[in-house]
Each structure stands twice: as structure tokens, then as C-alpha cells.
Motif scaffolding. Structure first.
Motif, PDB file in Angstrom:
ATOM      1  N   ALA A   1       0.825  -1.203   0.000  1.00  0.00           N
ATOM      2  CA  ALA A   1       0.000   0.000   0.000  1.00  0.00           C
ATOM      3  C   ALA A   1       0.859   1.253   0.000  1.00  0.00           C
ATOM      4  O   ALA A   1       0.555   2.217  -0.687  1.00  0.00           O
ATOM      5  N   ILE A   2       1.946   1.257   0.740  1.00  0.00           N
ATOM      6  CA  ILE A   2       2.815   2.421   0.781  1.00  0.00           C
ATOM      7  C   ILE A   2       3.399   2.672  -0.603  1.00  0.00           C
ATOM      8  O   ILE A   2       3.443   3.789  -1.071  1.00  0.00           O
ATOM      9  N   ARG A   3       3.834   1.634  -1.268  1.00  0.00           N
ATOM     10  CA  ARG A   3       4.445   1.769  -2.582  1.00  0.00           C
ATOM     11  C   ARG A   3       3.458   2.366  -3.593  1.00  0.00           C
ATOM     12  O   ARG A   3       3.848   3.085  -4.496  1.00  0.00           O
ATOM     13  N   ARG A   4       2.188   2.084  -3.458  1.00  0.00           N
ATOM     14  CA  ARG A   4       1.188   2.561  -4.409  1.00  0.00           C
ATOM     15  C   ARG A   4       0.677   3.959  -4.100  1.00  0.00           C
ATOM     16  O   ARG A   4       0.034   4.559  -4.935  1.00  0.00           O
ATOM     17  N   ASN A   5       0.926   4.470  -2.902  1.00  0.00           N
ATOM     18  CA  ASN A   5       0.415   5.792  -2.549  1.00  0.00           C
ATOM     19  C   ASN A   5       1.157   6.885  -3.297  1.00  0.00           C
ATOM     20  O   ASN A   5       2.368   6.805  -3.511  1.00  0.00           O
TER      21      ASN A   5
END
Length: 150
Positions: free
Chosen positions: A6-10
Motif C-alpha cells: 500500500a505504501i508503494r502505491r500511494n
């Protein structure tokens, strides 16, 4: 694993948003401490929606222009809203220096990806989509991340 994904996609901060009528505008200037989809009956009723998708931020990283009103929805939580149009804008825990922001109020609601579903024991049967996010019957066993520099 879902957390790192999720962090990578934010999208990177800042995150901007506001209410429907434009009387309140906010900026969250730090990365999220976590983003969750809550299915509890209180969030559903407060949002007048099947669930609340929200991200938490360090309180000091969120600023806004305009006036909000707030009400205490539980022993530990205030909910801020625009007194003009009624848009629900912030969740303020009384026991932590952070603010929750409903993802739907972001100018780009897709900028932050939820990391998990919580309180699925209270979910409407049709409101749990076929995503691969972790699901927790009650609150998450994972704490929110610490702010950078904390």
C-alpha cells in the motif's frame, strides 16, 4: 506485506482535499500512518455510507482553512464536519495525536490505497469486495505506523 504494498502505491504527500461546498480545505503534509476501511456500525452511520475508507496522519501534519464543527461519537473519538454542507472531514482520537481523513474527501481519492478491512464482523454482506486486502473481524492487530522522526 499488504502494508508495504500500500505504501508503494500511494502518491507522495501533500494530500489536499475539502468539503463539498468548498468552505473547508485541508492539506495533509506527511505520509499516512495507515489507511483502513472500517465496516463498524458507528462509522457506517456517521458517514451515511456502507463503510469508511480513511487514512490517519500525524495531527501536526494536517492544517485546514475554514471552520469545522465536531461531535463526540464515542468515548474516544470526535468527528469533524463542515457546518455549511455537512461533509464529514476528520476523525480525531482523544487518545492519540493524529487525525483520520476520509479518502473520499481527497481531491484525488485514489492517491492513498487502503491497507486492510477492519470490523468485518459488522460489514454489510455486499460491502466486502473481492480485493485481497487483509480482513479483521474487529479492530486491526497492527498499530498505526509511527510518524517520521517520532
Amino acid at each position: 506485506m499488504a502494508e508495504a504494498h500500500a505504501i508503494r502505491r500511494n502518491a507522495p504527500p501533500p494530500y489536499r482535499g475539502g468539503c463539498l461546498c468548498g468552505a473547508v480545505r485541508y492539506v495533509a503534509a506527511a505520509p499516512t500512518l495507515g489507511a483502513r476501511i472500517c465496516h463498524c456500525a458507528t462509522c457506517r452511520a456517521a458517514m451515511a455510507a456502507p463503510y469508511l475508507a480513511q487514512a490517519q496522519f500525524p495531527r501536526r501534519a494536517v492544517s485546514w482553512e475554514g471552520t469545522t464543527a465536531r461531535w463526540r461519537s464515542s468515548d474516544r473519538l470526535y468527528r469533524h464536519f463542515c457546518p455549511r454542507c455537512g461533509t464529514r472531514l476528520f476523525l480525531e482520537p482523544r487518545d492519540a495525536p493524529r487525525l483520520g481523513i476520509p479518502l473520499a474527501t481527497l481531491d484525488d481519492p485514489a492517491a492513498i490505497q487502503p491497507e486492510m478491512h477492519v470490523w468485518t464482523c459488522e460489514a454489510l454482506p455486499w460491502a466486502l469486495g473481492p480485493d485481497a486486502l487483509p480482513r479483521y473481524p474487529q479492530g486491526s492487530p497492527l498499530p498505526y505506523r509511527k510518524p517520521a522522526g517520532a
